[in-house]
Every structure is written in C-alpha cells, then in structure tokens.
Write a protein that holds these residues in place. Sequence first.
Motif, mmCIF file in Angstrom:
data_model
loop_
_atom_site.group_PDB
_atom_site.id
_atom_site.type_symbol
_atom_site.label_atom_id
_atom_site.label_comp_id
_atom_site.label_asym_id
_atom_site.label_seq_id
_atom_site.Cartn_x
_atom_site.Cartn_y
_atom_site.Cartn_z
ATOM 1 N N VAL A 50 -14.878 5.240 -2.002
ATOM 2 C CA VAL A 50 -14.947 4.423 -3.212
ATOM 3 C C VAL A 50 -13.657 3.619 -3.368
ATOM 4 N N ALA A 51 -13.761 2.420 -3.905
ATOM 5 C CA ALA A 51 -12.602 1.597 -4.237
ATOM 6 C C ALA A 51 -12.737 1.112 -5.677
ATOM 7 N N ALA A 52 -11.603 1.000 -6.371
ATOM 8 C CA ALA A 52 -11.589 0.499 -7.741
ATOM 9 C C ALA A 52 -10.384 -0.417 -7.924
ATOM 10 N N GLN A 53 -10.474 -1.338 -8.867
ATOM 11 C CA GLN A 53 -9.384 -2.287 -9.075
ATOM 12 C C GLN A 53 -9.322 -2.714 -10.535
ATOM 13 N N VAL B 45 0.856 -1.183 0.000
ATOM 14 C CA VAL B 45 0.000 0.000 0.000
ATOM 15 C C VAL B 45 0.890 1.231 0.000
ATOM 16 N N SER B 46 0.723 2.060 -1.029
ATOM 17 C CA SER B 46 1.526 3.271 -1.188
ATOM 18 C C SER B 46 0.615 4.497 -1.156
ATOM 19 N N PRO B 47 0.581 5.229 -0.021
ATOM 20 C CA PRO B 47 -0.311 6.396 0.089
ATOM 21 C C PRO B 47 0.076 7.524 -0.863
ATOM 22 N N ASN B 48 -0.947 8.210 -1.370
ATOM 23 C CA ASN B 48 -0.770 9.449 -2.135
ATOM 24 C C ASN B 48 -1.418 10.569 -1.326
ATOM 25 N N SER B 49 -0.749 10.996 -0.277
ATOM 26 C CA SER B 49 -1.381 11.840 0.723
ATOM 27 C C SER B 49 -1.375 13.315 0.354
ATOM 28 N N SER B 50 -2.406 13.985 0.845
ATOM 29 C CA SER B 50 -2.525 15.432 0.747
ATOM 30 C C SER B 50 -3.430 15.870 1.889
ATOM 31 N N GLY B 51 -3.605 17.196 2.045
ATOM 32 C CA GLY B 51 -4.495 17.666 3.093
ATOM 33 C C GLY B 51 -3.989 18.907 3.774
ATOM 34 N N ASP B 52 -4.505 19.144 4.974
ATOM 35 C CA ASP B 52 -4.170 20.345 5.718
ATOM 36 C C ASP B 52 -2.681 20.429 6.034
ATOM 37 N N ASN B 53 -2.184 21.650 6.038
ATOM 38 C CA ASN B 53 -0.806 21.919 6.433
ATOM 39 C C ASN B 53 -0.730 21.918 7.960
ATOM 40 N N VAL B 54 0.175 21.134 8.507
ATOM 41 C CA VAL B 54 0.303 20.989 9.955
ATOM 42 C C VAL B 54 1.292 22.026 10.478
ATOM 43 N N LEU B 55 0.761 23.137 10.996
ATOM 44 C CA LEU B 55 1.572 24.180 11.622
ATOM 45 C C LEU B 55 2.718 24.638 10.722
ATOM 46 N N GLY C 286 -2.362 -10.948 -10.387
ATOM 47 C CA GLY C 286 -1.806 -9.632 -10.118
ATOM 48 C C GLY C 286 -2.930 -8.622 -10.193
ATOM 49 N N SER C 287 -2.953 -7.648 -9.270
ATOM 50 C CA SER C 287 -4.016 -6.653 -9.295
ATOM 51 C C SER C 287 -3.518 -5.337 -8.717
ATOM 52 N N VAL C 288 -4.158 -4.266 -9.128
ATOM 53 C CA VAL C 288 -3.861 -2.938 -8.610
ATOM 54 C C VAL C 288 -5.165 -2.348 -8.093
ATOM 55 N N TRP C 289 -5.074 -1.660 -6.951
ATOM 56 C CA TRP C 289 -6.239 -1.113 -6.274
ATOM 57 C C TRP C 289 -6.073 0.387 -6.074
ATOM 58 N N TYR C 290 -7.201 1.089 -6.057
ATOM 59 C CA TYR C 290 -7.234 2.484 -5.614
ATOM 60 C C TYR C 290 -8.314 2.597 -4.546
ATOM 61 N N MET C 291 -8.001 3.296 -3.452
ATOM 62 C CA MET C 291 -8.970 3.480 -2.375
ATOM 63 C C MET C 291 -9.040 4.949 -1.988
ATOM 64 N N ASP C 292 -10.252 5.456 -1.887
ATOM 65 C CA ASP C 292 -10.483 6.834 -1.462
ATOM 66 C C ASP C 292 -10.608 6.842 0.063
ATOM 67 N N ILE C 293 -9.530 7.225 0.761
ATOM 68 C CA ILE C 293 -9.509 7.222 2.224
ATOM 69 C C ILE C 293 -9.261 8.642 2.720
ATOM 70 N N ASP C 294 -10.285 9.221 3.349
ATOM 71 C CA ASP C 294 -10.189 10.555 3.937
ATOM 72 C C ASP C 294 -10.439 10.444 5.436
ATOM 73 N N THR C 295 -9.652 11.156 6.234
ATOM 74 C CA THR C 295 -9.793 11.064 7.675
ATOM 75 C C THR C 295 -9.472 12.393 8.340
ATOM 76 N N ASP C 296 -10.029 12.598 9.523
ATOM 77 C CA ASP C 296 -9.652 13.723 10.377
ATOM 78 C C ASP C 296 -8.659 13.219 11.412
ATOM 79 N N VAL C 297 -7.471 13.837 11.434
ATOM 80 C CA VAL C 297 -6.438 13.477 12.407
ATOM 81 C C VAL C 297 -6.541 14.462 13.565
ATOM 82 N N LYS C 298 -6.936 13.963 14.723
ATOM 83 C CA LYS C 298 -7.200 14.825 15.878
ATOM 84 C C LYS C 298 -6.025 14.797 16.851
ATOM 85 N N THR C 299 -5.512 15.981 17.187
ATOM 86 C CA THR C 299 -4.429 16.140 18.159
ATOM 87 C C THR C 299 -4.752 17.334 19.052
ATOM 88 N N ASP C 300 -3.969 17.517 20.109
ATOM 89 C CA ASP C 300 -4.146 18.695 20.963
ATOM 90 C C ASP C 300 -3.742 19.978 20.243
#
Length: 205
Positions: A152-155, A35-45, A170-184
């Motif tokens: 959504v997931a696709a393969q 699993v190789s994430p293609n991450s993006s999102g809010d800038n952390v400080l 052999g197969s390749v997958w894409y998964m739409d994973i969005d989350t809120d990361v909560k910290t102090d």
Amino acid sequence: MKKVALLVAAALMAPSAAFAHQAGDILIRGGAVTVSPNSSGDNVLGTGNLDPNTNTQLGLTFSYMVTDNWGVELLAATPFSHSVSTQGLGEVAKIKHLPPSLMAQYYFGNAQSKVRPYVGLGVNYTVFFDEEARGALAAAGSPVDLDDSWGVAAQAGLDMKVTDNLFVNGSVWYMDIDTDVKTDLGTFKTEIDPIGLMVGLGYRF
C-alpha cells in the motif's frame, strides 16, 4: 475615493482566474525526493535488523484530473541507492530500487483555488536490483538477493499557484515495502516502510 474603494472591493470579491486542476488537466511535477526507511524485521545473527540508509534522487509524478477534485497519479524516480547495515556488523550490502506507485487522489478546494491540498491512496511496486554484498557478507563469499515487493502507498501534498500553469509542490509519501533478503547465511524478512519527502515544481497542461 469612494469609487476607488468600490472598485477595489469588487476586484477582491470577483472570482480569481482559474488555477485549474480541473477535469482533463495533466499535471507534471518534478523535484528532489528523499526516501528515509523505517526498517524492522528479523535479527541477523544477533547483530540487529537490516537497515538501509537515507537517499535522495530526482522524482517525477504524472497526474490526470478525472474531475475537478479527483485525479490519478503515477510516481516515478531515478533509482534509489542504499547502503544496508546492521548495528553489529556495519555495512553488509549495497542495493538499488525503483518504487513506482499508482495513486487515486482527492484535491480539496476547487478550480479557482490558488492552493490545492490533496491526499492519495494506492499501490506501490518496488523492484530491487544491483544487490552487492559488502563487509562481513562479502568476506563470507555470500551473495545478496532481495525479493520485489507489492504494498500500500499513501500520500499528502500541496500545490500552490505561481502562474496560471506553473506551481510549487510539496508532498509526503508512505510506502509499505516488505522483502525477503536472501543470503548464504539465511533468509531475513525485512520491512523497509519508508517515508518519502518531495519538494519541487509542477506544470499544468
């Protein structure tokens, strides 16, 4: 010689023994999933977005052929473990997740085909657990918590016959994973959206 040539030609033109992937079959596949994430999102400080690293685990899929060309599949795996970092802070957390996915699949070819390419579309549910603060977050005494995700997931994949029941996959997958990361220090929206690559063996029942 002419008779031999005719026999060879007849054998080549005769239908091959069914590879199956036909209505009623159960297909189990197992292998390594990276699993190789293609991450993006809010800038952390001001230090960049949260970025999980790549991880490889054991993957298992269970498929049922509804017809010769249509199937449903459930993806399961051993828990993926990721180090999470930002460009400016380095490692800030360690997390684990499980991404079960349910897919509707279409298989090209027919039951006599020795190679069966397929595509799938469905839904992914990702559950996060064992979140642990590291580095700057740990030093600040901040916990880390990630919300579970629906998406959504696709393969796309390929099965190739080895014996009447055994095949390589052999197969390749894409998964739409969005989350809120909560910290102090705040809550940071993060899109992980990984690409998964699975290579292994399958068996038909």
